[in-house]
Enzyme design. Structure first.
Site, PDB file in Angstrom:
ATOM      1  N   LYS A  89      20.539 -27.859 -15.052  1.00  0.00           N
ATOM      2  CA  LYS A  89      20.044 -29.234 -15.019  1.00  0.00           C
ATOM      3  C   LYS A  89      20.037 -29.664 -13.550  1.00  0.00           C
ATOM      4  CE  LYS A  89      20.501 -33.585 -17.500  1.00  0.00           C
ATOM      5  NZ  LYS A  89      20.235 -34.491 -16.403  1.00  0.00           N
ATOM      6  N   ARG A 103       8.264 -39.955 -14.275  1.00  0.00           N
ATOM      7  CA  ARG A 103       8.575 -40.157 -15.678  1.00  0.00           C
ATOM      8  C   ARG A 103       8.437 -41.627 -16.090  1.00  0.00           C
ATOM      9  NH1 ARG A 103      12.344 -40.162 -20.149  1.00  0.00           N
ATOM     10  NH2 ARG A 103      13.925 -41.468 -19.261  1.00  0.00           N
ATOM     11  N   CYS A 129      31.846 -38.463  22.390  1.00  0.00           N
ATOM     12  CA  CYS A 129      32.675 -38.227  23.569  1.00  0.00           C
ATOM     13  C   CYS A 129      31.787 -37.467  24.538  1.00  0.00           C
ATOM     14  CB  CYS A 129      33.898 -37.393  23.197  1.00  0.00           C
ATOM     15  SG  CYS A 129      34.678 -36.640  24.640  1.00  0.00           S
TER      16      CYS A 129
HETATM   17  S1  IVH Z   1      14.088 -30.748 -20.140  1.00  0.00           S
HETATM   18  C1  IVH Z   1      12.795 -32.795 -23.705  1.00  0.00           C
HETATM   19  N1  IVH Z   1      15.125 -29.197 -18.301  1.00  0.00           N
HETATM   20  O1  IVH Z   1      17.178 -34.193 -16.959  1.00  0.00           O
HETATM   21  C2  IVH Z   1      13.357 -32.163 -22.531  1.00  0.00           C
HETATM   22  N2  IVH Z   1      15.243 -31.547 -17.991  1.00  0.00           N
HETATM   23  O2  IVH Z   1      18.532 -36.072 -18.758  1.00  0.00           O
HETATM   24  C3  IVH Z   1      13.418 -33.049 -21.347  1.00  0.00           C
HETATM   25  N3  IVH Z   1      16.315 -32.242 -15.908  1.00  0.00           N
HETATM   26  O3  IVH Z   1      14.478 -36.368 -17.486  1.00  0.00           O
HETATM   27  C4  IVH Z   1      13.725 -32.454 -20.100  1.00  0.00           C
HETATM   28  N4  IVH Z   1      16.727 -30.218 -15.160  1.00  0.00           N
HETATM   29  O4  IVH Z   1      14.600 -35.130 -15.228  1.00  0.00           O
HETATM   30  C5  IVH Z   1      14.887 -30.459 -18.701  1.00  0.00           C
HETATM   31  N5  IVH Z   1      16.001 -27.721 -16.720  1.00  0.00           N
HETATM   32  C6  IVH Z   1      15.746 -28.967 -17.125  1.00  0.00           C
HETATM   33  C7  IVH Z   1      16.116 -30.080 -16.345  1.00  0.00           C
HETATM   34  C8  IVH Z   1      15.862 -31.362 -16.821  1.00  0.00           C
HETATM   35  C9  IVH Z   1      16.817 -31.512 -14.908  1.00  0.00           C
HETATM   36  C10 IVH Z   1      16.294 -33.718 -15.966  1.00  0.00           C
HETATM   37  C11 IVH Z   1      14.945 -34.317 -16.321  1.00  0.00           C
HETATM   38  C12 IVH Z   1      15.184 -35.167 -17.531  1.00  0.00           C
HETATM   39  C13 IVH Z   1      16.659 -35.391 -17.457  1.00  0.00           C
HETATM   40  C14 IVH Z   1      17.205 -35.688 -18.828  1.00  0.00           C
END
Ligand code: IVH
Length: 686
Positions: free
Chosen positions: A121, A142, A431
C-alpha cells in the site's frame, strides 16, 4: 546521437521515429532502470524533436514525449466524473482482523478455491488514467470517489506513466489506476529546496505529492519528479482480465511501473507472511508505504463479492501500526552538519517506537521550531518514517504547564565557537568556520557510511579521537592511517585496528557513485551521485564540467549543477580530490558498469530461463536479470553462465547439466539478485 532526416525520411517520419526512440529509452530508464543510451544522447534526441515540433506545430501530438517538459499553467482544474467509482478500502489493523476478512471471503466463495494477491500500500494518492486508442487522454485525481479533478497536464510530466501504450491489445477506451508518489529522496530534495528558499517543509511525501499534483503550473510538477505505480486496469466500467495478477502483468508489459513486491498467495498465512516480511523491509524501500493491500485474485469472484457503499468486499488494507508516540522534550540541542548547517534536535524522554527506543527527534531548523512552537519541557507527538531519526509532528498543547522554555538559536557554533551566519531570506543557519571539528566529523562519518565508502569501524568515537589528536584533517587523511596510529588510541585493540585498516584499503575500490556521494556535495544524494557518475565517468571529468554541461544532463537541475560547480571550484576540494587519487582511491567508473547496461552486477553474464517459475513469470525474471545488466538468451551453450530452472524444465536443463552450467531455482536467483542489489544499493527487487 540524433540522426537528421535523410532524403528518404520526411520530417514527419523523423518526428515519429524520434518519438518512438524516446519512448523506448524512457521505458528502459524509468521502468526498467536499465538505460541503453547516455543522458546526453537522450537529451539530443529530445532537443531534435522539440526543434521539429516548434518549426512544424502541426506535427505536435498530445502524446509526444516533449509534452513532459511541461506545458502552460492551467487556470484551474475541470471536474471529471469517474466511469466506475474509485473505491477506498476497509482497513484492518491486526492479524485477527485479517483472518476475519479471510473467513468472510471463504464464506462468500462457498467452498470454491481462490487466491489472494498481496501488494504494497503505497503512501501516495490515487490517479485514474484514461487512454483513448492507446494514447493518454486524461489523468484524474480520486476526489470523492465519484468525481475528481482533471490534472492531465501534470500527469503527463510523470515519466513512469506512458503517454502511449506499447502493446494495445485492448482497443478503444480504457483506464489504468494506480498511485502517484514521491520517493523519499525526491521528497527530501524538495524539502531541502524549500528550506533554502524559506518555504515551509512538506510534512510527508504524500502531502508533497498531493500538493504537487494540484499545482497549476506543470513545469513545477515536472521538476518535482513524481512517480507512479499502476495497480488496476479497466475497459470502460469492466475489468478486462480474468485475474488481478494478469492485470498487473499486462500493465507491466504495457510499459507501466508495477511494484515488484507482491505475492500470489493461496492461503491467508502466506498473506500474513508477506505482510510481516515487508514490514521488516519497509525502511529499505525508496518510498513510503503504510501497509499491504490484499485482493481476491479472481475477477469473477470480485464481481460476485461486490462492494459496500465505499469499499469492495474482495479487498482489504492491512495497515502497519502507526509509528507515532507521545513523549516529553527534555532539551533542545544543536548539531553541526558537514556543511556547517546547524540543526536543532530535541532530546526526548526515551520512548518505545516500532521496535526501537527513540530518544531524539530532528526539528530541522529555527523556522520549523517556530512553526511547531516546540519548547523545552513540551509534550510532543513524534513519528518515525523512513528516516533514521524521527521527527516531531506536533505539540500536545493541553499538557502545557507554563514551565516550558522557548528555544533560542545560538549565535556561535556550539562546537567550535565559530561565527554563525543566517543570511537574509535563508532558513538554514551555518557555522562558517573552515576548521570546525564538528563539520569535519560529520564529513568523515558520511564518507565512511555504508551507502558511501563503507568503512566499517570508523564510527563516532574514533572520528572524534582522530580529529582531536589532529591525526585527521580531511577525508583524504583516512588513507594515511596506519595500524599503529589507530592502535595507539585509547582502548583500541590491535585486531580492531587491523580490521579498520583493511576496511579503509577496501574502500579504495568502491565504485564512483559511492565516492561522489561520500564527498558530500550539497544537493547530491545517492541517486544524483549515480547519475553524475554515469554521465561523466570519472571524478576528473565531473570536476571539469561547466554549469551548462551539468545542467544539460537529464534529471540534473540548475541547483545541483551550480552546487557541483561551486564545490569543485573550491581549491581545498580540488586538493582533496588530488590527494584521494594519489592515495589510490578509484576515481573512474568501474569498466563493467560504465556505459550501456547501467551499473548492473550481472553485466556480461548470460542467463537462460526454462520451466515454470513458482512466483514470477519469465518476463518478470527477465526484467529483473536485465535490470542488473545481465542478458537472457534462448538456448544453453558454453557461454551460458546460469540456467534458471522452474517446474517441468526439460531439454535446456539437461543441456545445462551436461555442460556443467550453474543451475539456479527461483529462490537462488532472487538471492543472487539481492546480493547484487545490495552491492548496487540503488535498486529494489522482489
Ligand atoms: S486498490 C478497490 N492498491 O489506498 C481498490 N490501493 O485506502 C482500491 N493505495 O485510494 C484501491 N496502494 O490511493 C489499491 N496497491 C494498492 C494501493 C492502493 C495504495 C491507496 C489508494 C486508495 C487507498 C485506499
Amino acid at each position: 546521437m540524433a540522426r537528421r532526416a535523410t532524403k528518404k525520411e520526411t520530417i514527419e517520419e523523423e518526428a515519429e521515429r524520434l518519438r518512438g526512440e524516446l519512448r523506448r529509452h524512457e521505458e528502459l530508464y524509468y521502468v526498467y532502470d536499465n538505460p541503453e543510451i547516455s543522458d546526453a544522447e537522450y537529451d539530443a534526441l529530445m532537443q531534435r524533436l522539440q526543434e521539429i515540433e516548434e518549426a512544424h506545430p502541426e506535427l505536435q501530438t498530445p502524446d509526444s514525449p516533449t509534452v513532459r517538459v511541461g506545458g502552460r499553467p492551467a487556470e484551474g482544474f475541470n471536474e471529471f466524473v469517474h466511469r466506475r467509482q474509485m473505491l477506498s478500502l476497509d482497513n484492518s489493523y491486526n492479524i485477527e482482523e485479517l483472518r476475519r476478512f479471510d473467513e468472510r471471503c471463504r464464506r462468500l466463495a462457498d467452498e470454491r478455491a481462490f487466491e489472494y494477491v498481496a501488494e504494497l500500500k503505497i503512501d501516495g494518492l490515487s490517479l485514474a488514467l484514461h487512454y483513448e486508442s492507446g494514447v493518454l487522454a486524461n489523468g484524474v485525481t480520486r476526489g470523492d470517489g465519484r468525481r475528481g479533478e482533471d490534472v492531465t497536464g501534470n500527469v503527463r510530466t510523470i515519466r513512469s506513466i506512458p503517454l502511449r501504450l506499447n502493446k494495445v491489445d485492448l482497443k478503444d477506451e480504457f483506464e489504468v489506476r494506480g498511485e502517484a508518489y514521491l520517493s523519499r529522496e525526491t521528497f527530501e530534495r524538495i524539502n531541502a529546496e524549500r528550506e533554502e528558499s524559506s518555504e515551509a517543509r512538506f510534512a510527508n511525501p504524500r502531502n508533497a505529492a498531493a500538493g504537487t499534483l494540484r499545482q497549476l503550473d506543470p513545469r513545477i510538477v515536472a521538476r518535482r519528479k513524481l512517480s507512479f505505480f499502476a495497480y488496476d486496469a479497466l475497459a470502460g466500467d469492466r475489468k478486462p482480465f480474468a485475474t488481478h495478477w494478469e492485470a498487473l502483468e499486462w500493465l507491466k508489459a504495457s510499459g507501466f511501473q508495477v511494484n515488484p513486491h507482491r505475492a500470489l498467495c493461496s492461503t491467508i498465512d502466506e498473506v500474513i507472511e508477506f505482510c510481516n516480511r515487508m514490514e521488516s523491509e519497509r525502511d529499505e524501500l525508496e518510498y513510503e508505504i503504510d501497509g499491504v493491500v490484499v485482493k481476491v485474485n479472481s475477477t469473477a469472484l470480485q464481481e460476485e463479492f461486490g462492494q459496500t457503499t465505499k469499499a469492495p468486499r474482495w479487498a482489504i488494507a492491512y495497515k502497519y501500526p502507526a509509528r507515532q508516540a507521545t513523549t516529553q522534550v527534555l532539551s533542545i540541542v544543536v548539531q553541526v552538519g558537514r556543511t556547517g548547517a546547524l540543526t536543532p534536535v530535541a532530546n526526548l524522554e526515551p520512548v518505545q517506537l516500532a521496535g526501537t527506543i527513540v530518544a531524539r527527534a530532528t526539528l530541522h531548523n529555527e523556522d520549523e521550531i517556530r512553526r511547531l512552537d516546540v519548547r523545552t519541557g513540551d509534550w510532543v507527538m513524534i513519528e518515525k518514517s523512513g528516516e533514521i531519526i524521527p521527527k516531531v509532528l506536533k505539540v500536545v498543547e493541553s499538557k502545557r504547564t507554563g514551565a516550558e522554555t522557548v528555544f533560542q538559536m545560538p549565535t556561535e557554533c556550539p562546537v567550535c565557537g565559530g561565527h554563525v551566519s543566517r543570511p537574509e531570506g535563508e532558513v538554514v543557519a551555518r557555522c562558517v568556520a573552515a576548521d570546525c571539528p564538528a563539520q569535519l566529523k560529520a564529513r568523515l562519518l558520511h564518507y565512511a557510511s555504508r551507502r558511501a565508502m563503507r568503512i566499517e569501524g570508523l564510527g563516532e568515537a574514533l572520528a572524534e579521537q582522530l580529529i582531536a589528536k589532529k591525526i585527521i584533517g580531511d577525508v583524504a587523511d583516512i588513507y594515511k592511517l596506519r595500524v599503529e596510529d589507530v592502535a595507539a588510541l585509547e582502548r583500541r585493540a590491535e585486531k580492531s585496528a587491523t580490521n579498520l585498516i583493511a576496511q579503509i584499503e577496501a574502500s579504495k575500490t568502491r565504485d564512483l557513485p559511492h565516492l561522489i556521494f561520500g564527498l558530500g556535495l550539497r544537493h547530491v544524494g545517492e541517486r544524483t551521485a549515480g547519475i553524475l557518475a554515469r554521465s561523466f565517468g570519472s571524478l576528473e571529468r565531473l570536476a571539469a564540467a561547466t554549469v551548462e554541461e551539468l545542467d544539460a544532463v537529464h534529471e540534473i537541475g540548475l541547483t545541483v549543477a551550480e552546487s557541483v560547480r561551486d564545490w569543485f571550484n573550491d581549491p581545498t576540494n580540488q586538493s582533496l580530490c588530488a590527494r584521494l587519487r594519489a592515495a589510490g582511491v578509484r576515481t573512474e567508473m568501474e569498466a563493467s558498469t560504465a556505459g550501456a547496461g547501467g551499473d548492473g552486477r550481472f553485466a556480461g553474464k548470460q542467463f537462460v530461463l526454462t520451466g515454470k517459475l513458482p512466483m514470477m513469470t519469465r518476463d518478470e525474471a527477465r526484467a529483473l536479470i536485465e535490470a542488473q545488466g545481465g542478458r537472457v538468451a534462448s538456448s544453453v551453450s558454453k557461454k551460458t553462465d546460469y540456467v534458471v530452472a522452474g517446474e517441468d524444465a526439460g531439454a535446456k536443463l539437461e543441456k545445462a547439466v551436461e555442460l556443467g552450467v550453474d543451475v539456479l531455482d527461483e529462490k537462488q536467483l532472487l538471492e543472487l539478485i539481492n546480493e547484487a542489489a545490495n552491492k548496487n544499493e540503488r535498486r529494489e527487487v522482489a
